[in-house]
Design a protein around this motif. Structure first.
Motif, PDB file in Angstrom:
ATOM      1  N   SER A 186       0.845  -1.177   0.000  1.00  0.00           N
ATOM      2  CA  SER A 186       0.000   0.000   0.000  1.00  0.00           C
ATOM      3  C   SER A 186       0.887   1.236   0.000  1.00  0.00           C
ATOM      4  O   SER A 186       1.941   1.269   0.612  1.00  0.00           O
ATOM      5  CB  SER A 186      -0.906  -0.023   1.217  1.00  0.00           C
ATOM      6  OG  SER A 186      -0.121  -0.131   2.371  1.00  0.00           O
ATOM      7  N   ASN A 187       0.435   2.206  -0.692  1.00  0.00           N
ATOM      8  CA  ASN A 187       1.174   3.458  -0.763  1.00  0.00           C
ATOM      9  C   ASN A 187       0.624   4.380   0.316  1.00  0.00           C
ATOM     10  O   ASN A 187      -0.572   4.612   0.391  1.00  0.00           O
ATOM     11  CB  ASN A 187       0.955   4.061  -2.145  1.00  0.00           C
ATOM     12  CG  ASN A 187       1.910   5.180  -2.409  1.00  0.00           C
ATOM     13  OD1 ASN A 187       2.372   5.833  -1.466  1.00  0.00           O
ATOM     14  ND2 ASN A 187       2.214   5.408  -3.668  1.00  0.00           N
ATOM     15  N   ASP A 188       1.503   4.874   1.140  1.00  0.00           N
ATOM     16  CA  ASP A 188       0.971   5.638   2.264  1.00  0.00           C
ATOM     17  C   ASP A 188       1.088   7.146   2.088  1.00  0.00           C
ATOM     18  O   ASP A 188       0.820   7.890   3.018  1.00  0.00           O
ATOM     19  CB  ASP A 188       1.632   5.211   3.580  1.00  0.00           C
ATOM     20  CG  ASP A 188       2.993   4.622   3.353  1.00  0.00           C
ATOM     21  OD1 ASP A 188       3.034   3.622   2.637  1.00  0.00           O
ATOM     22  OD2 ASP A 188       3.984   5.146   3.871  1.00  0.00           O
ATOM     23  N   ALA A 189       1.533   7.582   0.902  1.00  0.00           N
ATOM     24  CA  ALA A 189       1.588   9.032   0.705  1.00  0.00           C
ATOM     25  C   ALA A 189       0.186   9.611   0.828  1.00  0.00           C
ATOM     26  O   ALA A 189      -0.786   9.029   0.365  1.00  0.00           O
ATOM     27  CB  ALA A 189       2.157   9.337  -0.670  1.00  0.00           C
ATOM     28  N   MET A 190       0.122  10.768   1.478  1.00  0.00           N
ATOM     29  CA  MET A 190      -1.181  11.288   1.880  1.00  0.00           C
ATOM     30  C   MET A 190      -2.089  11.603   0.696  1.00  0.00           C
ATOM     31  O   MET A 190      -3.184  11.070   0.571  1.00  0.00           O
ATOM     32  CB  MET A 190      -0.993  12.553   2.722  1.00  0.00           C
ATOM     33  CG  MET A 190      -0.759  12.277   4.188  1.00  0.00           C
ATOM     34  SD  MET A 190      -2.145  11.422   4.905  1.00  0.00           S
ATOM     35  CE  MET A 190      -3.298  12.785   4.988  1.00  0.00           C
ATOM     36  N   ASP A 191      -1.591  12.458  -0.186  1.00  0.00           N
ATOM     37  CA  ASP A 191      -2.481  12.921  -1.247  1.00  0.00           C
ATOM     38  C   ASP A 191      -2.188  12.225  -2.570  1.00  0.00           C
ATOM     39  O   ASP A 191      -2.520  12.718  -3.625  1.00  0.00           O
ATOM     40  CB  ASP A 191      -2.356  14.436  -1.401  1.00  0.00           C
ATOM     41  CG  ASP A 191      -0.912  14.846  -1.596  1.00  0.00           C
ATOM     42  OD1 ASP A 191      -0.048  13.971  -1.418  1.00  0.00           O
ATOM     43  OD2 ASP A 191      -0.667  16.015  -1.931  1.00  0.00           O
ATOM     44  N   ALA A 192      -1.521  11.056  -2.494  1.00  0.00           N
ATOM     45  CA  ALA A 192      -1.222  10.351  -3.732  1.00  0.00           C
ATOM     46  C   ALA A 192      -2.463   9.632  -4.224  1.00  0.00           C
ATOM     47  O   ALA A 192      -3.188   9.020  -3.451  1.00  0.00           O
ATOM     48  CB  ALA A 192      -0.105   9.347  -3.504  1.00  0.00           C
ATOM     49  N   ILE A 193      -2.713   9.766  -5.500  1.00  0.00           N
ATOM     50  CA  ILE A 193      -3.835   9.075  -6.114  1.00  0.00           C
ATOM     51  C   ILE A 193      -3.241   8.056  -7.062  1.00  0.00           C
ATOM     52  O   ILE A 193      -2.544   8.411  -8.004  1.00  0.00           O
ATOM     53  CB  ILE A 193      -4.707  10.058  -6.924  1.00  0.00           C
ATOM     54  CG1 ILE A 193      -5.218  11.188  -6.031  1.00  0.00           C
ATOM     55  CG2 ILE A 193      -5.841   9.323  -7.597  1.00  0.00           C
ATOM     56  CD1 ILE A 193      -6.272  10.777  -5.054  1.00  0.00           C
ATOM     57  N   ASN A 194      -3.469   6.796  -6.778  1.00  0.00           N
ATOM     58  CA  ASN A 194      -2.911   5.755  -7.630  1.00  0.00           C
ATOM     59  C   ASN A 194      -3.992   5.286  -8.590  1.00  0.00           C
ATOM     60  O   ASN A 194      -4.998   4.729  -8.180  1.00  0.00           O
ATOM     61  CB  ASN A 194      -2.433   4.579  -6.787  1.00  0.00           C
ATOM     62  CG  ASN A 194      -1.390   5.023  -5.788  1.00  0.00           C
ATOM     63  OD1 ASN A 194      -0.565   5.879  -6.078  1.00  0.00           O
ATOM     64  ND2 ASN A 194      -1.446   4.438  -4.607  1.00  0.00           N
ATOM     65  N   LEU A 195      -3.744   5.527  -9.860  1.00  0.00           N
ATOM     66  CA  LEU A 195      -4.745   5.144 -10.848  1.00  0.00           C
ATOM     67  C   LEU A 195      -4.322   3.853 -11.541  1.00  0.00           C
ATOM     68  O   LEU A 195      -3.141   3.601 -11.732  1.00  0.00           O
ATOM     69  CB  LEU A 195      -4.872   6.235 -11.914  1.00  0.00           C
ATOM     70  CG  LEU A 195      -5.452   7.571 -11.490  1.00  0.00           C
ATOM     71  CD1 LEU A 195      -5.647   8.436 -12.726  1.00  0.00           C
ATOM     72  CD2 LEU A 195      -6.770   7.388 -10.782  1.00  0.00           C
ATOM     73  N   VAL A 196      -5.319   3.070 -11.871  1.00  0.00           N
ATOM     74  CA  VAL A 196      -5.075   1.917 -12.730  1.00  0.00           C
ATOM     75  C   VAL A 196      -5.861   2.162 -13.993  1.00  0.00           C
ATOM     76  O   VAL A 196      -7.064   2.410 -13.942  1.00  0.00           O
ATOM     77  CB  VAL A 196      -5.591   0.608 -12.111  1.00  0.00           C
ATOM     78  CG1 VAL A 196      -5.128  -0.555 -12.954  1.00  0.00           C
ATOM     79  CG2 VAL A 196      -5.115   0.464 -10.715  1.00  0.00           C
ATOM     80  N   VAL A 197      -5.188   2.132 -15.104  1.00  0.00           N
ATOM     81  CA  VAL A 197      -5.868   2.302 -16.382  1.00  0.00           C
ATOM     82  C   VAL A 197      -5.738   0.997 -17.134  1.00  0.00           C
ATOM     83  O   VAL A 197      -4.649   0.444 -17.243  1.00  0.00           O
ATOM     84  CB  VAL A 197      -5.232   3.455 -17.190  1.00  0.00           C
ATOM     85  CG1 VAL A 197      -5.983   3.647 -18.476  1.00  0.00           C
ATOM     86  CG2 VAL A 197      -5.202   4.725 -16.372  1.00  0.00           C
TER      87      VAL A 197
END
Lengths: 1008, 145
Positions: A602-613
């Motif tokens: 899991s990515n714990d950066a606060m405002d990171a948005i991980n997109l899957v396309v």
């Protein structure tokens, strides 16, 4: 010995430790390439080798020490052993001797008592013989005893008469005839002062009766000594009469009366009556003694009389001298004037000290082994270091070659592009001349090839840029959905031509506005979709955007319907076997997703948005062996592909690079003959600021137009319905879904009554080929037949389809309550269509929409346009005025400098680059110089800020105008103090992106 | 209503687009013309025509000389290129690009040849522009502001 081995152990340990440290050090050195000091490493290695050598030598030395110490130990113990044994023998001999001597003493007293003390004597020869014979066991070491009487010369005659024999002389010289010794043959003793004739003797020595003991030299001395001391006296060894054995004679004196212990020799001589002698047969004595002892075989015993120190007399033992250790034991036979020694030697040579040899050998072997191991380690370390250095060098060369390659590619591509543009231009011109059809065909082909080449060069340039790390990602706010709509619009033509269904679905969990690099993101998706488009002839291409977290959450559900391919068996009429967009089977995507890093961690950066396309197609798929090299540049699935479909095979590798650049991963699943699904992840940031200044491809629709409307979506395939709902919902319209014709009709009837919903969306192939149209026709029929009251409002019905024939669309329009929307769906087309159909904002022109944003930025702005070309000036001014700017024009750079000398009121300056006399760069440089001077002066207070409109820092944005956007570089402009560039003639988008950046701060509200 | 000035105008413009004389930039120009700048297109076109004529004259003079100053030629061609790009005179612009290449090669023959084509194209365009402007004036006459 323990000490030595401990020492050795410490040495070995310290050597090993040093080597380890060295190894670590060299490792550290190797890690830090810059600090890699080869000489010092070599020197220290040399030193450790020397230390190793010293260590090995020390080890060997210590093994020798161990040997010698153990050997000495063995020797000492052997000597001790010998001494013990020797002493034991000597003591026993002495004891035995003493016992015998005591008995002789007792015998002397017996004689004194019973011979001299009784008158007449109680002892005669016969008695003496008997007695001595029966008491022989008491004197095991004595060959015989005899008693000699002291006879003075004056008494000789009487004595001889009394006994009836003459006193005979002892013959010492005749040795050879000892065994046939006959006392009768002996000569009478010569005349002497006194005599000591033997009167009694033991049976064994009966032959010495009548022999004068004083006539033998040894016996004579002995008698004298014994008489004087009153103790037993010993002769030195001599050959005994008859037996011919070496022996000693012990003499005790018999006195007339008991003398005091301190009597003088004269008194003793005077009191002497006779002498008792006993002969010891030394060899047999010693033999008998040794017989009794254990381990007699081991040692060699010799007995010496050492009264005369210089020439000791051997009393016992063979003459041969055994080498080896010797032990002397002193024996006291009770005669203080005689000294005896016993010499003992081991019979055999000492055995080899095997234990010492084995232990020391073992130590030596261990030392050598350890040395060998350490040496081998050192060597391998050295080898590894050498290899490492070689590898490092090779790596450097490889990297240099790679960089050189990239640079070469970049340079060459750029150089090719310039003349190619010329070629293309000429071809274009050639096409305009009068050509016959063949020529025309040739030229068209040439131009097509040229365009393909330019395309390829652009891609190569891209790749080279990425590889040489010159691409930098931007971080600007953007709208994902807008980007995807743009991609769809790019491919809409093609998809319609091919009859493929192209669709986009962005999950509603994805935020509206993200921050990142929209152009690169778009490029990735465009590449993937372009790829899919190339290889897909039927079915669909489906782009989906989700959050990683969302997919993770729904993984179970996902797994469940990863049976997207599961056959829909409950509806036998359905000709399409699968539950996908086009009903065709697709490659299961989840497999490739599972391997993504983001799905595992899991990515714990606060405002990171991980997109899957994911881009899913139903194309030809990729064969198994081609799948491995699909991301390798210039590798297509196979060579036949490029013949059939064209293309360079570079697109996917660029895509991969870009995805990795954006911190994501790319993967795919493919089934030959079924289709491929490409997925990638990308990391963006959530944009928390006001989304006012987002760059858009399409103007944002005014959501209020459709807000609160209701729509009914009729679609038998839920995947497709979902996409329609996604787009319609974006307009702020509520959606209901009807999946079957029955529910659709009932909903429609209800709609007619309650005038809600306002809109109905029907897919053209809602339940199969053309069934949507059929539904519409049946509705119209119903209405014409008057089943429905015509007064009731009919909701607008929109038919969705990728290919709608003109006759069909005419029919829809003529019937009055229908319209068609051509797929692929995107927000702007739907919105435009709805507006047209519902009569909202019809008057508003699309171009107006687009320019609205620009207008908002430029309205009321004072802008200076600098261009020497009157036409250009006019056009630029006109364009800027159109967006509400207040434009001033000047003709030359010099004029521009005058105008822009602070204080001025200009918000921006557009400067032509190429002008006579003074070009744009030069002018800008001068303007910046003036600004700097004034800023400095304001700062130092030389000029009052008031007279400069309270601005402390003058910096007017200057944008270069250039006809050649490709050649223009941001760096080039920045270099001479410019803030950006715009194309000439203006392109809205480009102009906006350049201007918005500088003017946004005070242009957020165009209405004010 | 086949021959109204409006139709003629649009036919003319369409023709110009079709033959590649003009590109989208001209459309942009037309869009810039509105109530605030009613004569914008005609102003720009007139400017372009005058400017172009002047430049072509200069170029002809320059190239007639025995020793040609290619830098000056290049500067003029650049101007013409810029102007034509601004009005969307695609053909003239493309020829100018080619012209500049010859300039850079310092090929006088090439320059003369391309000057000929530029001239032909320019006058062709100018005559069409003049028709266009005339039509516009007629339209504006018919539909006064």
């Amino acid at each position: 010995m323990f000490y030595l081995s401990a020492l050795f152990g410490t040495i070995v340990i310290s050597i090993v430790r040093t080597i380890c440290k060295r190894g670590k050090q060299s490792n550290k050195l190797c890690q830090d390439e810059k600090l890699l000091q080869i000489p010092s490493a070599k020197i220290s290695r040399k030193w450790s080798k020397r230390a190793l050598l010293i260590g090995v030598v020390l080890g060997l030395f210590s093994s020798m020490c161990i040997f010698s110490s153990m050997y000495a130990d063995v020797v000492v113990r052997r000597i001790e052993n010998l001494a013990n044994m020797c002493d034991e023998r000597a003591r026993m001999l002495q004891d035995q001797f003493n016992v015998s001597m005591n008995h002789v003493h007792a015998l002397a007293i017996l004689v004194s008592t019973f011979h001299h003390g009784k008158n007449p004597s109680a002892i005669d020869q016969k008695t003496f013989e008997d007695f001595t014979a029966r008491t022989t066991f008491e004197r095991p070491l004595m060959s015989g005893v005899a008693y000699a009487l002291k006879v003075l010369h004056s008494e000789r005659e009487r004595f001889e008469q009394q006994h009836g024999w003459k006193i005979k002389k002892m013959e010492a010289g005749d040795q050879s005839h000892v065994h046939d010794y006959n006392p009768e043959k002996l000569e009478p003793s010569p005349i002497q002062d006194e005599y000591a004739p033997v009167i009694f003797s033991q049976e064994t020595v009966k032959h010495i009766i009548s022999v004068d003991m004083m006539s033998g030299k040894e016996d004579h001395d002995n008698i004298l000594r014994s008489r004087a001391t009153g103790k037993g006296a010993l002769t030195s060894p001599f050959k005994l009469l008859k037996s011919n054995h070496l022996g000693v004679v012990l003499t005790f004196t018999v006195y007339k009366y008991d003398l005091p212990p301190n009597a003088t020799p004269e008194e003793r001589i005077h009191a002497t009556l006779g002498y008792l002698g006993a002969s010891f047969d030394v060899p047999s004595l010693v033999d008998k003694l040794l017989e009794q002892l254990a381990s007699k075989q081991k040692i060699l015993v010799k007995l010496y009389d050492t009264t005369n120190r210089t020439s000791p007399i051997n009393m016992y033992g063979s003459d041969f001298t055994a080498s080896g250790d010797l032990h002397r034991s002193y024996i006291d036979f009770g005669d203080p004037t005689r000294k005896h020694e016993m010499h003992c030697r081991f019979k055999h040579e000492p055995p080899l000290p095997w234990s010492a040899i084995t232990i020391s050998m073992a130590v030596a072997i261990i030392v050598l082994l350890v040395g060998q191991i350490i040496y081998a380690t050192l060597n391998s370390l050295e080898e590894a270091e050498d290899n490492y250095r070689a590898m490092l060098e090779l790596k450097g060369r490889a990297e240099a070659a790679d960089v050189a390659k990239s640079q070469f590619l970049a340079t060459v591509s750029h150089e090719i592009r310039t003349p190619m543009n010329g070629v293309l231009g000429m071809l274009q011109m050639l096409m305009d001349t009068e050509l016959d059809t063949t020529q025309q065909d040739f030229v068209v082909t040439a131009q097509e090839s040229g365009k393909a080449l330019i395309n390829l060069i652009n891609e190569v340039l891209d790749l080279a840029k990425i590889e040489s790390g010159r691409i930098e990602l931007e971080t600007v706010p953007f709208d994902v959905r807008d980007i995807l709509d743009n991609v769809v619009s790019l491919f809409s033509e093609k998809s319609q031509a091919k009859g493929i269904e192209l669709a986009v679905l962005v999950s509603d969990q994805v935020p509206d506005v993200l921050t990142g690099d929209p152009w690169r993101f778009r490029q990735i998706i465009t590449n993937l979709v372009g790829n899919s488009m190339k290889f897909t002839e039927r079915g669909h291409i489906f782009i989906q955007v989700h959050l990683v977290e969302e997919l993770k959450r729904t993984k179970i559900v996902f797994d469940d319907i990863s049976a997207q391919n599961r056959e829909v068996t409950d509806n036998p009429d359905n000709t399409m076997p699968c539950n996908t967009l086009s009903g065709l089977e697709v490659a299961d995507n989840w497999k490739s997703l599972e391997n993504f890093r983001m799905f595992k961690f899991s990515n714990d950066a606060m405002d990171a948005i991980n997109l899957v396309v994911t881009v899913e197609d139903t194309g030809i798929g990729i064969t198994k062996d081609a799948q491995t090299r699909i991301f390798t540049p210039f590798m297509q699935a196979d060579s036949s592909t490029s013949r059939t479909y064209g293309g360079t095979g570079i697109g996917l590798s660029i895509t991969k690079c870009l995805v990795e650049l954006m911190g994501g991963e790319i993967g795919f699943t493919s089934k030959p003959g079924v289709g491929s699904t490409f997925s990638f992840t990308a990391i963006f940031k959530e944009n928390r600021r006001s989304p006012g200044d987002i760059k858009r491809y399409h103007s944002e629709p005014t959501p209020s137009d459709f807000q609160g409307m209701r729509a009914l979506i009729i679609d038998g395939r839920c995947a497709r319905a979902e996409i329609t709902m996604y787009h319609v919902r974006r307009l702020g319209i509520w959606c209901d879904l009807a999946a079957t014709s029955e529910s659709a009709f009932s909903s429609l009837l209800e709609a007619c009554n309650s005038s809600s919903p306002n809109l109905v969306f029907v897919d053209k192939d809602v339940w199969g080929e053309g069934s949507g149209m059929a539904l519409y026709r049946s509705l119209v029929d119903l209405r014409l037949k008057g089943t429905h009251k015509s007064s009731q409002a009919m909701p607008k019905i929109f038919l969705l389809g990728s290919s709608i024939s003109p006759s069909e669309s005419d029919y829809l329009r003529l019937t009055g309550y229908g319209d068609c929307i051509r797929k692929p769906l995107r927000l702007s087309t739907i919105a435009a269509c709805l507006r047209k159909a519902l009569g909202i904002g019809v008057t508003r022109q699309n171009s107006r929409d687009q320019s609205l944003v620009l207008r908002s930025v430029l309205t009321g702005k004072q802008i200076l346009v600098v261009d020497d070309n009157a036409v250009n000036r006019k056009v630029a001014a006109g364009a800027l005025k159109k967006y509400g700017a207040i434009v001033t024009c000047v003709e030359s750079g010099i004029d521009a400098i005058d105008m822009l000398k602070p204080p001025h009121t200009f918000d921006a300056c557009f400067m032509d680059v190429q002008m006579p006399e003074m070009d744009g760069f030069e002018a800008t440089r001068l303007i910046r110089a003036v600004e700097k001077k004034i800023n400095d002066m304001i700062q130092t207070g030389e000029l009052s800020a008031e007279s400069y409109r309270n601005k402390a820092n003058w910096h007017v944005p200057i944008l270069a105008m250039t006809a050649d956007v490709i050649q223009a570089t941001f760096e080039g402009c920045m270099h001479c103090g410019m803030d950006g560039y715009v194309s000439k003639p203006f392109e809205e988008l480009q102009l906006y992106s350049a201007v918005a950046h500088f003017l946004e701060t005070n242009a957020t509200d165009p209405s004010s | 209503m086949a021959a109204t000035p409006m139709n003629q105008l649009s036919a003319l413009v369409n023709n110009m687009f079709a033959t590649g004389l003009l590109d989208e930039q001209f459309q942009q120009l037309q869009m810039l013309q509105d109530a605030s700048a009613p004569d914008f297109v005609s102003e720009v076109v007139t400017l372009f025509c005058d400017d172009g004529e002047r430049i072509i004259g200069e170029l002809t003079k320059l190239l007639e000389k025995s020793s040609v100053d290619f830098d000056r030629v290049d500067a003029f061609v650049h101007q013409l290129k810029g102007s034509s790009a601004s009005v969307g005179a695609q053909k003239v612009k493309n020829t100018c690009i080619q012209f500049r290449e010859f300039c850079q090669q310092k090929s006088r023959d090439g320059c003369l040849k391309t000057l000929d084509s530029v001239r032909t194209e320019f006058y062709d365009l100018r005559s069409k522009f003049q028709t266009l402007l005339q039509l516009e004036r007629q339209i504006q006459g018919f539909y006064p502001k």
